[in-house]
Scaffold this motif. Sequence first.
Motif, PDB file in Angstrom:
ATOM      1  N   SER A 170      -0.877 -20.738 -22.860  1.00  0.00           N
ATOM      2  CA  SER A 170      -0.397 -19.696 -23.340  1.00  0.00           C
ATOM      3  C   SER A 170       0.119 -19.009 -21.444  1.00  0.00           C
ATOM      4  N   ARG A 171       0.124 -17.500 -21.907  1.00  0.00           N
ATOM      5  CA  ARG A 171       0.525 -16.729 -20.238  1.00  0.00           C
ATOM      6  C   ARG A 171      -0.670 -15.793 -19.892  1.00  0.00           C
ATOM      7  N   PRO A 172      -1.409 -15.602 -21.074  1.00  0.00           N
ATOM      8  CA  PRO A 172      -2.775 -14.802 -20.430  1.00  0.00           C
ATOM      9  C   PRO A 172      -3.924 -15.809 -19.763  1.00  0.00           C
ATOM     10  N   HIS A 173      -3.678 -17.235 -21.003  1.00  0.00           N
ATOM     11  CA  HIS A 173      -4.365 -18.095 -19.923  1.00  0.00           C
ATOM     12  C   HIS A 173      -4.368 -18.747 -18.826  1.00  0.00           C
ATOM     13  N   ARG A 174      -2.955 -18.412 -18.251  1.00  0.00           N
ATOM     14  CA  ARG A 174      -2.667 -18.743 -17.031  1.00  0.00           C
ATOM     15  C   ARG A 174      -3.052 -18.109 -15.832  1.00  0.00           C
ATOM     16  N   THR A 175      -2.672 -16.381 -16.552  1.00  0.00           N
ATOM     17  CA  THR A 175      -2.582 -15.337 -15.773  1.00  0.00           C
ATOM     18  C   THR A 175      -4.649 -15.443 -14.945  1.00  0.00           C
ATOM     19  N   ALA A 176      -5.559 -15.856 -15.876  1.00  0.00           N
ATOM     20  CA  ALA A 176      -6.931 -15.813 -15.858  1.00  0.00           C
ATOM     21  C   ALA A 176      -7.016 -17.129 -15.098  1.00  0.00           C
ATOM     22  N   LEU A 177      -6.561 -18.125 -15.184  1.00  0.00           N
ATOM     23  CA  LEU A 177      -6.545 -18.939 -14.497  1.00  0.00           C
ATOM     24  C   LEU A 177      -6.340 -18.645 -12.698  1.00  0.00           C
ATOM     25  N   LEU A 178      -4.806 -18.589 -13.074  1.00  0.00           N
ATOM     26  CA  LEU A 178      -4.444 -17.515 -11.578  1.00  0.00           C
ATOM     27  C   LEU A 178      -5.124 -16.829 -10.722  1.00  0.00           C
ATOM     28  N   GLN A 179      -6.003 -16.305 -11.317  1.00  0.00           N
ATOM     29  CA  GLN A 179      -6.766 -15.336 -10.846  1.00  0.00           C
ATOM     30  C   GLN A 179      -8.195 -16.497  -9.999  1.00  0.00           C
ATOM     31  N   GLN A 180      -8.207 -17.314 -10.542  1.00  0.00           N
ATOM     32  CA  GLN A 180      -9.504 -18.359 -10.388  1.00  0.00           C
ATOM     33  C   GLN A 180      -9.330 -18.511  -9.330  1.00  0.00           C
ATOM     34  N   ALA A 181      -7.694 -19.703  -8.982  1.00  0.00           N
ATOM     35  CA  ALA A 181      -7.557 -19.918  -8.365  1.00  0.00           C
ATOM     36  C   ALA A 181      -7.223 -19.554  -6.815  1.00  0.00           C
ATOM     37  N   GLU A 182      -6.347 -18.133  -6.814  1.00  0.00           N
ATOM     38  CA  GLU A 182      -5.945 -17.403  -5.614  1.00  0.00           C
ATOM     39  C   GLU A 182      -8.179 -17.246  -5.307  1.00  0.00           C
TER      40      GLU A 182
END
Length: 259
Positions: A170-182
């Motif tokens: 989902s978009r909210p879940h992916r946004t949170a994961l993207l911040q971790q990856a960054e």
Amino acid sequence: MIPSPMRTRARPARHMLRGAPILLSLLVGTATMAGITYAHAADGDATAADTTMTKLMLSATGTVHAPPDELTAVFFAEASAPTAAAAQGQVNTQVEKAMASAHGVTGLTVSAESYTVRHQEADTRNNHPALWIARQSIRITAADGKILLPLLGRIQSDNLALSRLDWSLSRPHRTALLQQAEGLALHELQQRAQAAATALGLKVTRIESVNLNDQEMPHPMPMMVMAARAASADMSAPQAPVADQDVTAQADATFILHP
């Protein structure tokens, strides 16, 4: 006759006194110019010091693995009839019934999608009359697969075919994961910059620029549609195993190194 030579010697004396301030002003002027020249020399030294800097450009990636949290099923209803109105009427009935079943379940997002109507010419050789074919698809999404899976068999029993079943982020879940990856990518950049500076006998003094790039969004994980269609025969719900997906971010930065 004696006073005349005395007046002649006095004139040069007055001339020398008038010239003294002129010499003083020249000396003062020379001192001022010397101060300006010194300031320019200091600026030149600063510019020369800047030429000793080294630019270090690095790239790093950070990846986070996580299970998807969103299950999506796409169905389509199709009907054929001698007239377009009759074909559309059958499709509308099937879709309305399927959407009513889905709306009765809490936690689902239901939407009607593409609607097409086409004419199929008669095939006299095979004795097939001309027909109108109508088709419409519906999409059902759930944050919990346990909610959606039991509904799939019921909708298939209403003569709708399952064309797609997949997991995604989902978009909210992916946004949170993207911040971790960054964050992982930036941390790796810092470590690599420090290691490179140490190996070169230099020090990292500042970061000139940083650029973060989001990698391509993970593709949904499609399930076996053939198995899902076969499930309609015995009305059992198809299975949708969950596999981790990757979210990757790339960081590019330019570091300034000095001795």
